[in-house]
Design an enzyme around this catalytic site. Sequence first.
Site, PDB file in Angstrom:
ATOM      1  N   ILE A 257       3.451 -10.278   1.930  1.00 41.98           N
ATOM      2  CA  ILE A 257       3.156 -11.578   2.542  1.00 41.98           C
ATOM      3  C   ILE A 257       1.886 -11.499   3.387  1.00 41.98           C
ATOM      4  CG2 ILE A 257       5.565 -12.335   2.630  1.00 41.98           C
ATOM      5  CD1 ILE A 257       5.408 -11.760   5.726  1.00 41.98           C
ATOM      6  N   ASP A 258       1.485 -10.254   3.757  1.00 38.79           N
ATOM      7  CA  ASP A 258       0.373 -10.090   4.704  1.00 38.79           C
ATOM      8  C   ASP A 258      -0.997 -10.383   4.086  1.00 38.79           C
ATOM      9  OD1 ASP A 258       2.382  -9.193   6.380  1.00 38.79           O
ATOM     10  OD2 ASP A 258       1.955  -7.074   6.034  1.00 38.79           O
TER      11      ASP A 258
ATOM     12  N   ARG B  89       3.970 -28.879  27.220  1.00 42.16           N
ATOM     13  CA  ARG B  89       4.062 -27.421  27.325  1.00 42.16           C
ATOM     14  C   ARG B  89       3.029 -26.737  26.430  1.00 42.16           C
ATOM     15  NH1 ARG B  89      10.531 -26.603  26.376  1.00 42.16           N
ATOM     16  NH2 ARG B  89      11.230 -27.310  28.412  1.00 42.16           N
TER      17      ARG B  89
ATOM     18  N   GLU C 151       1.233 -11.053  14.902  1.00 41.32           N
ATOM     19  CA  GLU C 151       2.018 -10.006  15.585  1.00 41.32           C
ATOM     20  C   GLU C 151       1.166  -8.801  15.973  1.00 41.32           C
ATOM     21  OE1 GLU C 151       5.007  -8.518  12.870  1.00 41.32           O
ATOM     22  OE2 GLU C 151       3.517  -7.914  11.388  1.00 41.32           O
TER      23      GLU C 151
ATOM     24  N   ARG D 255       9.549 -14.190   5.249  1.00 42.00           N
ATOM     25  CA  ARG D 255       9.700 -13.445   3.995  1.00 42.00           C
ATOM     26  C   ARG D 255      10.846 -13.977   3.154  1.00 42.00           C
ATOM     27  NH1 ARG D 255       9.125  -7.532   6.109  1.00 42.00           N
ATOM     28  NH2 ARG D 255      11.128  -7.171   5.096  1.00 42.00           N
TER      29      ARG D 255
ATOM     30  N   ASP E 135       0.818  -1.220   0.000  1.00 43.42           N
ATOM     31  CA  ASP E 135       0.000   0.000   0.000  1.00 43.42           C
ATOM     32  C   ASP E 135       0.849   1.266   0.000  1.00 43.42           C
ATOM     33  OD1 ASP E 135       0.863  -0.664   2.521  1.00 43.42           O
ATOM     34  OD2 ASP E 135      -0.959  -0.014   3.546  1.00 43.42           O
TER      35      ASP E 135
END
Length: 371
Positions: A147-148, A183, A243, A296, A124
């Site tokens: 990649i998003d 875990r 993230e 990436r 963008d």
Amino acid sequence: MRGGNDTANIRRVGVLTGGGDCPGINAVIRAVAKRAILEYGWDVVGLEDGFEGLIHGRSRPLSYEDVSGILTLGGTILGASKVSNPYRYAAGHGGEIVFEDVSARALANARALELDALACIGGDGTLGIACRLMRDGLPIVGVPKTIDNDLRGTEVTFGFDTAVAIATEAVDRVHSTAQSHHRILIVEVMGHKAGWIALHAGIAGGGDIILIPEIPYSLEAVAAKIRDRQTRGKRFSIIVVAEGAKPKGGEAVVRKIVERAPDPVRFGGLAFILAGDIERTTGIETRAVVLGHLQRGGSPTAHDRILATRLGAKAVDLVAAGDFGRMVAVQKGEIVSVPLDIPGAGPRLVPLDHPLLAAARAVGTSFGNEI
Ligand code: F6P
């Protein structure tokens, strides 16, 4: 900028790669150059380091040989920049950052290079700058890259499939330790403000809990899901967290502010905070892995190579047709074009009625918001 929209006058096209690197960029560069050379007989010029190359006149000719053998390579052979914006160029003056408008210089360099059109490969930010340069007289076509997978106007971006494949493999691999040591393992993936990578990798990797920015989570709901699994005899849990995810009423974790960049916020590190919170709340040993730029890097998947090739070739056809101010895109699986300013309307987030959310919930996956 010799011929404006008169495509008969096109002799030379430029190509630049702005923003972050992304698997498949080289496949686009290759497709742009090969199509331009083989089909139209044009010269191709590669601008170096995104708009930096346009501002400083740093470029190199791209021959057929130059783009041969790069289909499988990660990164970009041209270099990229996430901070270079001709309309707000960060210049250092005595240690202080001063922003200057150097767009006239960038446009003059495009004229000096005798570029009749420029293909901008970027997200963008890059495409927003491309829109302004287009309005200021440089004929441009855009190729969406991230990649998003969060760009409006296209159903999918190249690089996303590769990132999801890498993230999925990571989720697969942490199962070993989670299961052996009973875990909780948290895998943090990229995606900026969107949860596409987490959603896809979470489902593909069988994550028990997926946390995405679009669905703020509560620690209680996350802990409840972990306890519920325990009562069912599952002594480990896997959490896939975007993230940019945030708790209800809270904010995403900012890792770094890059002052010179048009989009200065860098997310990251939520997994470590969450690991501490979950361990304190449940008493179960919890570990975090942040995948970061691993997602990436390296060679694009077959899907991304194919998509990048189709988009690059189509971008050149737009130039040939004089369809400037357009971005190549995928809609209903077809390669089409849309106005170049569409990605500027903000990120394409995961809609709350997206079928993949229902698919995940159908197999018991929690989004950390159930109570
Ligand atoms: O847009 C791609 C992306 O990798 C995001 O997922 C992430 O938030 C950001 O770029 C990281 O940026 P940088 O490489 O500047 O740390």
